[in-house]
Design an enzyme around this catalytic site. Structure first.
Site, PDB file in Angstrom:
ATOM      1  N   GLU A  43       6.459   2.639  11.642  1.00 24.76           N
ATOM      2  CA  GLU A  43       7.444   3.107  10.680  1.00 24.76           C
ATOM      3  C   GLU A  43       8.692   3.644  11.406  1.00 24.76           C
ATOM      4  OE1 GLU A  43       7.002   2.191   7.825  1.00 24.76           O
ATOM      5  OE2 GLU A  43       5.254   2.984   6.798  1.00 24.76           O
ATOM      6  N   ASP A  82      -2.856  -4.619  12.001  1.00 29.36           N
ATOM      7  CA  ASP A  82      -3.082  -3.274  11.456  1.00 29.36           C
ATOM      8  C   ASP A  82      -4.190  -3.252  10.418  1.00 29.36           C
ATOM      9  OD1 ASP A  82      -1.562  -4.779   9.665  1.00 29.36           O
ATOM     10  OD2 ASP A  82       0.227  -3.552   9.885  1.00 29.36           O
ATOM     11  N   ASN A 119      11.905  -1.321   5.246  1.00 28.52           N
ATOM     12  CA  ASN A 119      12.497  -0.265   6.093  1.00 28.52           C
ATOM     13  C   ASN A 119      12.547  -0.692   7.568  1.00 28.52           C
ATOM     14  OD1 ASN A 119       9.834  -0.181   6.805  1.00 28.52           O
ATOM     15  ND2 ASN A 119       9.464   1.934   6.166  1.00 28.52           N
ATOM     16  N   HIS A 167       9.955  -1.841   9.309  1.00 28.16           N
ATOM     17  CA  HIS A 167       8.706  -1.682  10.071  1.00 28.16           C
ATOM     18  C   HIS A 167       8.133  -3.043  10.452  1.00 28.16           C
ATOM     19  CE1 HIS A 167       5.957  -1.520   6.219  1.00 28.16           C
ATOM     20  NE2 HIS A 167       5.948  -2.735   6.727  1.00 28.16           N
TER      21      HIS A 167
HETATM   22  C1  F6R Z   1       1.144  -6.587   7.664  1.00 29.01           C
HETATM   23  C2  F6R Z   1       2.158  -5.806   8.310  1.00 29.01           C
HETATM   24  C3  F6R Z   1       3.438  -5.424   7.662  1.00 29.01           C
HETATM   25  C4  F6R Z   1       4.040  -6.530   6.790  1.00 29.01           C
HETATM   26  C5  F6R Z   1       5.322  -6.038   6.117  1.00 29.01           C
HETATM   27  C6  F6R Z   1       5.900  -7.079   5.190  1.00 29.01           C
HETATM   28  O1  F6R Z   1       0.028  -6.756   8.497  1.00 29.01           O
HETATM   29  O2  F6R Z   1       1.936  -5.411   9.410  1.00 29.01           O
HETATM   30  O3  F6R Z   1       4.361  -5.062   8.656  1.00 29.01           O
HETATM   31  O4  F6R Z   1       4.300  -7.658   7.568  1.00 29.01           O
HETATM   32  O5  F6R Z   1       5.058  -4.875   5.397  1.00 29.01           O
HETATM   33  O6  F6R Z   1       5.038  -7.259   4.112  1.00 29.01           O
HETATM   34  P1  F6R Z   1       5.297  -8.414   3.062  1.00 29.01           P
HETATM   35  O7  F6R Z   1       5.096  -9.699   3.766  1.00 29.01           O
HETATM   36  O8  F6R Z   1       4.236  -8.183   2.001  1.00 29.01           O
HETATM   37  O9  F6R Z   1       6.691  -8.229   2.542  1.00 29.01           O
END
Ligand code: F6R
Length: 242
Positions: free
Chosen positions: A143, A67, A136, A138
């Site tokens: 989302e 992303d 959440n 995701h």
């Molecule tokens: C990052 C991504 C997100 C993260 C998720 C967890 O490219 O796609 O889905 O993997 O938000 O983030 P952290 O590792 O910072 O808790």
């Protein structure tokens, strides 16, 4: 789903790095799906070290990131492109032409999204997709919602995601509202998926992901339908399951 419990964040990172290295050693032209965020940083550090030692060679590897924020140029320090350069790509022998991250500055979002999925197919598909998980549920920036979005698409970030990512910005108000993310179908088409998870604050969402209903309200729950998912998590992250 295979679950590997590790005794620490470092062990989680090393285990994930072992899996990626083995993939690249066995298939030099591997296609890796990569994630940003805090969770995979230790894995990237380990891979950099092994690359420097000559144990793993990224020269023929192709990568696709999950992303990118919309409205941040690649050279903005908060872009996921800058994150990946700083945390990984600048330190390994990857060919920059083989690195793919959605272009968050495009004026043609639809073309960018369909082109991204097409490039993944043309590269032969993703061999291993690395994922973190949001509080959440995701994955990528898919989302919670009423349906699983299939292909790479534009998404509006939820308030909880903006709050979680505000630590990288000057507060929540400056977190971009939108992102381009691989869809659930894009992720599910990967041949193998490695989900990394650490910390007690992810324990409940990890339990729902693995044992809850498959429901777009917990996007990661769809991973239950994939035939080759390995969850690598530390004790605190698995504490709601044991
Ligand atoms: C990052 C991504 C997100 C993260 C998720 C967890 O490219 O796609 O889905 O993997 O938000 O983030 P952290 O590792 O910072 O808790």
């Amino acid at each position: 789903m295979k679950i590997i419990k590790t005794e620490s964040y470092n062990k989680m990172s090393r285990t994930a790095a072992n899996i990626l290295s083995a993939q690249v050693i066995l298939k030099s032209k591997s296609v890796l799906g990569l994630a940003t965020g805090s969770t995979p940083v230790g894995m990237y550090k380990q891979l950099i070290e092994w690359n420097r030692k000559g144990d793993v060679d990224f020269s023929a590897v192709t990568t696709f990131n999950l992303d990118e924020y919309v409205g941040l140029p690649a050279n903005d320090s908060n872009s996921y492109s800058a994150f990946m350069q700083n945390m990984f790509f600048n330190h390994i022998n990857i060919n920059p032409d083989n690195v793919h991250i959605p272009n968050g500055m495009t004026e043609r979002v639809d073309e960018e999204c369909t082109g991204y999925d097409r490039q993944i197919v043309e590269a032969g598909g993703i061999d291993i997709q690395v994922l973190g998980i949001g509080h959440n549920g995701h994955i990528g920036f898919n989302e919670p919602g009423v349906c699983f979005m299939r292909d790479t698409h534009l998404v509006e970030l939820s308030e909880s995601t903006k709050e979680a990512n505000a630590r990288f910005f000057n507060g929540k108000a400056t977190v971009p509202s939108c992102a381009i993310t691989m869809g659930m179908g894009t992720i599910m088409r990967a041949k193998k998926i490695v989900l990394l998870c650490c910390g007690k604050e992810k324990a409940e969402i990890l339990k729902k992901t693995i044992y809850g209903d498959i429901d777009p309200i917990i996007p990661a729950s769809v991973l239950q339908l994939h035939s080759d998912v390995t969850v690598i998590a530390d004790g605190p992250a698995l504490s709601a399951i044991e």
